[in-house]
Design a protein around this motif. Structure first.
Motif, PDB file in Angstrom:
ATOM      1  N   PRO A   1       1.115  -1.166   0.194  1.00  0.00           N
ATOM      2  CA  PRO A   1      -0.092  -0.156  -0.100  1.00  0.00           C
ATOM      3  C   PRO A   1       1.071   0.975  -0.320  1.00  0.00           C
ATOM      4  CG  PRO A   1      -0.030  -1.105   1.989  1.00  0.00           C
ATOM      5  CD  PRO A   1       0.623  -2.335   1.412  1.00  0.00           C
ATOM      6  N   LEU A   2       0.334   2.125  -0.715  1.00  0.00           N
ATOM      7  CA  LEU A   2       1.124   3.427  -0.439  1.00  0.00           C
ATOM      8  C   LEU A   2       0.824   4.739   1.013  1.00  0.00           C
ATOM      9  CD1 LEU A   2       1.082   3.944  -4.561  1.00  0.00           C
ATOM     10  CD2 LEU A   2       3.659   3.872  -3.308  1.00  0.00           C
ATOM     11  N   PRO A   3       0.885   5.111   1.709  1.00  0.00           N
ATOM     12  CA  PRO A   3       0.777   5.595   2.572  1.00  0.00           C
ATOM     13  C   PRO A   3       0.899   7.056   2.003  1.00  0.00           C
ATOM     14  CG  PRO A   3       2.981   4.217   3.279  1.00  0.00           C
ATOM     15  CD  PRO A   3       2.750   4.251   1.829  1.00  0.00           C
ATOM     16  N   GLY A   4      -0.830   7.629   2.656  1.00  0.00           N
ATOM     17  CA  GLY A   4      -1.190   9.059   2.369  1.00  0.00           C
ATOM     18  C   GLY A   4      -1.993   8.974   0.723  1.00  0.00           C
ATOM     19  N   CYS A   5      -1.942   7.419  -0.099  1.00  0.00           N
ATOM     20  CA  CYS A   5      -2.541   7.393  -1.153  1.00  0.00           C
ATOM     21  C   CYS A   5      -4.196   7.140  -1.407  1.00  0.00           C
ATOM     22  CB  CYS A   5      -1.602   7.451  -2.482  1.00  0.00           C
ATOM     23  SG  CYS A   5       0.056   7.434  -2.712  1.00  0.00           S
ATOM     24  N   ARG A   6      -4.917   7.750  -0.987  1.00  0.00           N
ATOM     25  CA  ARG A   6      -6.727   7.575  -0.593  1.00  0.00           C
ATOM     26  C   ARG A   6      -6.706   8.577  -1.173  1.00  0.00           C
ATOM     27  NH1 ARG A   6      -8.396   7.058   5.128  1.00  0.00           N
ATOM     28  NH2 ARG A   6      -6.668   9.255   5.780  1.00  0.00           N
ATOM     29  N   LEU A   7      -8.398   8.464  -1.504  1.00  0.00           N
ATOM     30  CA  LEU A   7      -9.150   9.128  -2.244  1.00  0.00           C
ATOM     31  C   LEU A   7     -10.408   8.809  -1.565  1.00  0.00           C
ATOM     32  CD1 LEU A   7      -8.267   8.809  -6.485  1.00  0.00           C
ATOM     33  CD2 LEU A   7      -8.370  11.046  -4.193  1.00  0.00           C
ATOM     34  N   ARG A   8     -11.086   9.758  -1.755  1.00  0.00           N
ATOM     35  CA  ARG A   8     -12.860   9.618  -0.337  1.00  0.00           C
ATOM     36  C   ARG A   8     -13.690   9.272  -1.490  1.00  0.00           C
ATOM     37  NH1 ARG A   8     -12.788  13.361   2.953  1.00  0.00           N
ATOM     38  NH2 ARG A   8     -12.218  11.907   5.081  1.00  0.00           N
ATOM     39  N   LEU A   9     -14.870   8.575  -1.821  1.00  0.00           N
ATOM     40  CA  LEU A   9     -15.544   8.376  -2.981  1.00  0.00           C
ATOM     41  C   LEU A   9     -17.494   9.838  -2.337  1.00  0.00           C
ATOM     42  CD1 LEU A   9     -15.166   4.581  -3.813  1.00  0.00           C
ATOM     43  CD2 LEU A   9     -14.246   7.158  -5.187  1.00  0.00           C
TER      44      LEU A   9
ATOM     45  N   ALA B   1     -17.580  10.616  -7.735  1.00  0.00           N
ATOM     46  CA  ALA B   1     -16.068  11.675  -8.018  1.00  0.00           C
ATOM     47  C   ALA B   1     -15.061  11.341  -6.549  1.00  0.00           C
ATOM     48  CB  ALA B   1     -16.565  13.300  -7.050  1.00  0.00           C
ATOM     49  N   ALA B   2     -13.593  11.315  -6.862  1.00  0.00           N
ATOM     50  CA  ALA B   2     -12.635  10.601  -6.280  1.00  0.00           C
ATOM     51  C   ALA B   2     -11.603  11.271  -5.897  1.00  0.00           C
ATOM     52  CB  ALA B   2     -12.131   9.067  -6.774  1.00  0.00           C
ATOM     53  N   GLU B   3     -11.611  12.302  -4.310  1.00  0.00           N
ATOM     54  CA  GLU B   3     -11.039  12.969  -3.864  1.00  0.00           C
ATOM     55  C   GLU B   3     -10.076  13.102  -2.728  1.00  0.00           C
ATOM     56  OE1 GLU B   3     -15.078  15.756  -5.009  1.00  0.00           O
ATOM     57  OE2 GLU B   3     -14.509  15.554  -3.364  1.00  0.00           O
ATOM     58  N   PRO B   4      -8.721  13.885  -3.248  1.00  0.00           N
ATOM     59  CA  PRO B   4      -8.257  13.356  -2.067  1.00  0.00           C
ATOM     60  C   PRO B   4      -8.510  13.717  -0.429  1.00  0.00           C
ATOM     61  CG  PRO B   4      -7.590  14.882  -3.673  1.00  0.00           C
ATOM     62  CD  PRO B   4      -8.829  14.686  -4.317  1.00  0.00           C
ATOM     63  N   ILE B   5      -8.168  13.035   0.027  1.00  0.00           N
ATOM     64  CA  ILE B   5      -8.599  13.910   2.109  1.00  0.00           C
ATOM     65  C   ILE B   5      -7.889  14.229   2.167  1.00  0.00           C
ATOM     66  CG2 ILE B   5      -8.457  12.186   4.343  1.00  0.00           C
ATOM     67  CD1 ILE B   5      -9.946   9.270   2.827  1.00  0.00           C
ATOM     68  N   GLU B   6      -8.219  14.952   2.660  1.00  0.00           N
ATOM     69  CA  GLU B   6      -7.384  16.197   3.841  1.00  0.00           C
ATOM     70  C   GLU B   6      -6.249  15.715   4.939  1.00  0.00           C
ATOM     71  OE1 GLU B   6      -8.465  21.070   5.947  1.00  0.00           O
ATOM     72  OE2 GLU B   6      -9.891  19.293   5.271  1.00  0.00           O
ATOM     73  N   GLY B   7      -5.229  16.314   3.993  1.00  0.00           N
ATOM     74  CA  GLY B   7      -4.577  16.304   5.311  1.00  0.00           C
ATOM     75  C   GLY B   7      -3.152  15.198   4.686  1.00  0.00           C
ATOM     76  N   ASP B   8      -3.900  14.015   3.609  1.00  0.00           N
ATOM     77  CA  ASP B   8      -2.725  13.385   2.902  1.00  0.00           C
ATOM     78  C   ASP B   8      -1.880  13.769   1.906  1.00  0.00           C
ATOM     79  OD1 ASP B   8      -4.380  11.378   4.516  1.00  0.00           O
ATOM     80  OD2 ASP B   8      -5.153   9.881   2.949  1.00  0.00           O
TER      81      ASP B   8
END
Length: 207
Positions: free
Chosen positions: A127-135, A143-150
């Motif tokens: 897994p890539l830390p910080g590489c997440r998107l919220r759906l 829409a898949a968007e970055p999570i604040e702070g990541d």
């Protein structure tokens, strides 16, 4: 779209071969003609649906790049969205977690040659830390968007690289907002510099 996102439906929207030929012809100075593959993996990642992704310049299909895995996760942190639904009940949070290949060259070209994924094992991925998107639902899609702070950072050839991720998916369409940025200054370096890449599905892949 229902309030609670249907991850199998999203996976089916994503699964396929895409290109942005129309966009590249309309704006050739800003958008190269790309082929994009999303191949469903033959295994689940921690019980979740996952897709292999890579892309290539349409003039050089023999040289695909950016091999990665998208894992569609429900309630990945064990919490629910504190905002709640219209009825006052909490809604389930869905995310996309990006994973990398420990040996990407082993799987390079699997977009066009899915047999390369046949012996894929969980140990081949990390897994890539910080590489997440919220759906979240958006119009007739997601829409898949970055999570604040990541911050999506990783090492490549001994250097720290950062990518700002994002996409929108709907039946037959995929818009990519991915772009590489300088990890020190935040300056955009490559990718969706002038807006999203607009992909149209050419071939549908079964899950």
């Amino acid at each position: 779209m229902p309030l609670v996102l249907d991850l199998p439906t999203l996976a089916q929207w994503l699964a396929g071969e895409f290109d942005n030929r129309a966009q590249s012809l309309d704006q050739p100075a800003w958008f190269v003609h790309l082929r994009l593959w999303h191949r469903p993996l033959p295994i689940r990642i921690n019980g979740c649906l996952a897709l292999f992704a890579e892309q290539a310049n349409a003039l050089y299909l023999q040289n695909p790049y950016r091999q990665r895995v998208l894992v569609l996760q429900e309630n990945d942190d064990g919490n629910t969205d504190a905002g709640g639904g219209d009825d006052g009940n909490p809604t389930v949070q869905h995310t996309v977690q990006y994973w990398a290949f420990r040996q990407p060259d082993r799987f390079r070209g699997a977009g066009a040659r899915p047999e390369l994924l046949s012996d894929l094992a969980l140990d081949d991925l990390q897994p890539l830390p910080g590489c997440r998107l919220r759906l979240r639902p958006q119009g007739d899609g997601v829409a898949a968007e970055p999570i604040e702070g990541d911050r999506c950072c990783f090492q490549y050839n001994g250097e720290t690289r950062q990518v700002v991720l994002g996409f929108e998916a709907s039946p037959g369409r995929f818009r990519s907002y991915d772009k590489g940025v300088d990890p020190d200054t935040g300056q955009a370096l490559w990718g969706a510099l002038m807006g999203p890449y607009e992909f149209t599905k050419q071939v549908d892949y079964p899950l």
